[in-house]
Write a protein that holds these residues in place. Structure first.
Motif, PDB file in Angstrom:
ATOM      1  N   TYR A 162       2.361   1.309 -13.339  1.00 20.06           N
ATOM      2  CA  TYR A 162       2.368   1.464 -11.890  1.00 20.06           C
ATOM      3  C   TYR A 162       3.379   0.470 -11.312  1.00 20.06           C
ATOM      4  O   TYR A 162       3.623  -0.596 -11.891  1.00 20.06           O
ATOM      5  N   LYS A 163       3.967   0.841 -10.210  1.00 17.73           N
ATOM      6  CA  LYS A 163       5.000   0.014  -9.600  1.00 17.73           C
ATOM      7  C   LYS A 163       4.366  -0.947  -8.613  1.00 17.73           C
ATOM      8  O   LYS A 163       3.583  -0.553  -7.742  1.00 17.73           O
ATOM      9  N   HIS A 164       4.689  -2.220  -8.765  1.00 15.44           N
ATOM     10  CA  HIS A 164       4.201  -3.256  -7.859  1.00 15.44           C
ATOM     11  C   HIS A 164       5.377  -4.147  -7.489  1.00 15.44           C
ATOM     12  O   HIS A 164       5.940  -4.831  -8.338  1.00 15.44           O
ATOM     13  N   GLY A 165       5.758  -4.124  -6.229  1.00 15.48           N
ATOM     14  CA  GLY A 165       6.929  -4.874  -5.819  1.00 15.48           C
ATOM     15  C   GLY A 165       8.191  -4.214  -6.364  1.00 15.48           C
ATOM     16  O   GLY A 165       8.440  -3.031  -6.160  1.00 15.48           O
ATOM     17  N   LYS A 166       8.981  -4.969  -7.109  1.00 13.84           N
ATOM     18  CA  LYS A 166      10.226  -4.468  -7.672  1.00 13.84           C
ATOM     19  C   LYS A 166      10.162  -4.319  -9.185  1.00 13.84           C
ATOM     20  O   LYS A 166      11.191  -4.163  -9.838  1.00 13.84           O
TER      21      LYS A 166
END
Length: 486
Positions: A159-163
């Motif tokens: 999952y994408k969190h921030g960059k």
């Protein structure tokens, strides 16, 4: 047998030794249940029955001995006017007979295969590897993670969190750094396999399995008030029943035994009671779909079950507080609070086991018994300061104030449980790494491979400051182009 001989003994040491052995034996009760469950499941597999039918049969076989023991205890408590000498002798003979049956079946038991590495060892290895790479940044591409022989699914495993990309499941901020144990350091001269052998690198599968245990640690703190209530039921509820209240349940003075039998009986049937009460809610969940068309996870029913049990804990504390009002001087008036205590124990402990199995990876299920005993046991130990304090000896009415405080405390922890369960366990279940996706397998990143130009791109990506998102996109495109060329 020690309690049997303690009747004629002139010292109390024998009684204390018998109580210690009873507590030690009760701690192995769950182990025995798991052992029998495994044996039954192995027998059912031989007959090639369906998993659902096998689960039902296993639960029936495990439920029948509890009902039989409850009936025997209730009969000896209500109908048979026996002395402690005869009761303890009957218990010793019954326990000895069942133990002989257990030994008689040894030749037909199946041995369960154990893993080569213990879970505690794997947790320590992952924490050590992650701490050694604590300064690394989270990678922008799945290729930076060490997948080994497994395939990955971007929508399920990451999952994408921030960059940067992080490994699922989502965990509180304090434990997110565990992902770094699976990040391949491109500047290392050793291959990923060698780094893994030296304890500097762990697979994505192992990290995700350990991370699945993290939300349960946070939820464990929310059961502190529940453990305190269980200990209170075994101590102060007994003080209420044996105090100045008039015994009017039975004629032989076994009111305390009847009250505890009522509690255990309600504990046994509490799952069935909750099944009936929650039927409308389950129908709603069956027809409900989220905005993206997906149905809610299976953990929802378990969370509701535990929440309902904790609500019963609040009501039980308030009912016990009400029973301290002058004029409530009969043991019949204590039946509601003992019944609510049994309902609480049946729903919370059974729901906690179900939530553990639904949230934690299969390889970590051996922690379930230890985890349950730990979180509930820590709550029970909170009663020790109250036992040694002079709070209850100063003035009248302090026990009622204690019950009121216990009800408020259970209400606060109920809100904490609702927050952590909805945030970290309702939306995600345990990682199913054994499910193979249809994507192409990843190749292990090896910076020293002269025929693979991905190493240069990885080094460049790690050196880029995470300030412009376009830089990250360009890096990913370059990596994909180099992979196609290779």
């Amino acid at each position: 047998m020690l309690l049997w001989t303690s009747i004629s003994a002139s010292t109390d040491i024998v009684v204390y030794a018998g109580i210690f052995l009873l507590a030690l034996g009760k701690s192995g009760q769950k182990l025995s249940e798991n052992f029998y469950k495994y044996q039954l499941q192995e027998k059912i597999k031989e007959k090639k029955e369906h998993d659902h039918e096998g689960t039902v049969l296993t639960n029936i076989w495990l439920f029948a001995p509890s009902i039989l023991g409850y009936i025997i205890t209730a009969y000896t408590t209500i109908e048979v006017h026996e002395s402690y000498d005869q009761s303890f002798r009957f218990g010793a003979i019954l326990m000895g007979g069942t133990y002989m049956f257990f030994l008689f079946g040894c030749k037909w038991y199946r041995l369960e295969k154990l893993s080569d590495e213990s879970n505690l060892r794997m947790i320590f290895r992952i924490c050590k590897a992650a701490f050694g790479k604590r300064d690394l940044k989270y990678p922008p591409s799945p290729n930076f993670y060490y997948w080994k022989d497994h395939k990955h699914n971007k929508n399920h495993d990451l999952y994408k969190h921030g960059k940067g990309l992080r490994l699922s499941p989502r965990v509180p901020r304090f434990f997110r750094w565990l992902d770094k144990a699976a990040i391949v350091k491109a500047e290392e001269e050793m291959s990923p396999e060698t780094q893994e052998k030296n304890g500097k690198l762990c697979t994505v599968k192992e990290v995700r399995e350990v991370k699945s245990l993290v939300p349960m640690i946070y939820l464990g703190f929310t059961f502190s008030a529940y453990g305190l209530l269980v200990a209170t039921g075994n101590v102060f509820f007994l003080t209420q029943a044996s105090g100045s209240m008039e015994s009017n349940i039975t004629t032989n003075g076994n009111d305390i035994g009847i009250l505890f039998l009522i509690k255990e009986g309600v504990k046994l049937i509490s799952p069935f009671i909750f099944f009936i009460i929650s039927f409308p809610f389950r129908c709603f969940l069956r027809n409900f779909k989220a905005n993206d068309g997906r149905k809610p996870k299976g953990n929802a029913a378990t969370i509701v079950r535990i929440g309902f049990g904790m609500v019963c804990a609040v009501i039980c504390s308030l009912v016990a507080w009400h029973m301290e009002v002058p004029g409530k001087n009969t043991t019949v008036a204590l039946i509601p609070q003992f019944s609510l205590l049994g309902m609480t124990e049946g729903l919370v402990e059974g729901g906690l086991a179900s939530l553990f199995h639904g949230q934690v990876a299969n390889s970590m299920w051996s922690f379930e018994d230890s985890f349950t005993e730990l979180v509930i046991g820590c709550g029970k130990l909170l009663i020790i300061p109250f036992l040694f304090s002079s709070w209850f000896n100063e003035t009248d009415g302090r026990l009622g104030s204690y019950y009121l405080m216990l009800g408020i405390l259970n209400g606060v922890f109920l809100l904490a449980f609702a927050y952590y369960s909805i945030r970290y366990t309702y939306k995600e279940e345990c990682p199913e790494d054994e499910k193979i996706s249809e994507e192409q397998p990843l190749e292990n990143v090896h910076p020293s491979d002269s025929h693979d130009s991905r190493a240069e791109d990885i080094n460049e990506a790690l050196s880029v400051e995470e300030e412009d998102p376009l830089d990250t996109i360009m890096i990913e495109e370059r990596i994909e182009e180099n992979e196609e060329n290779v």
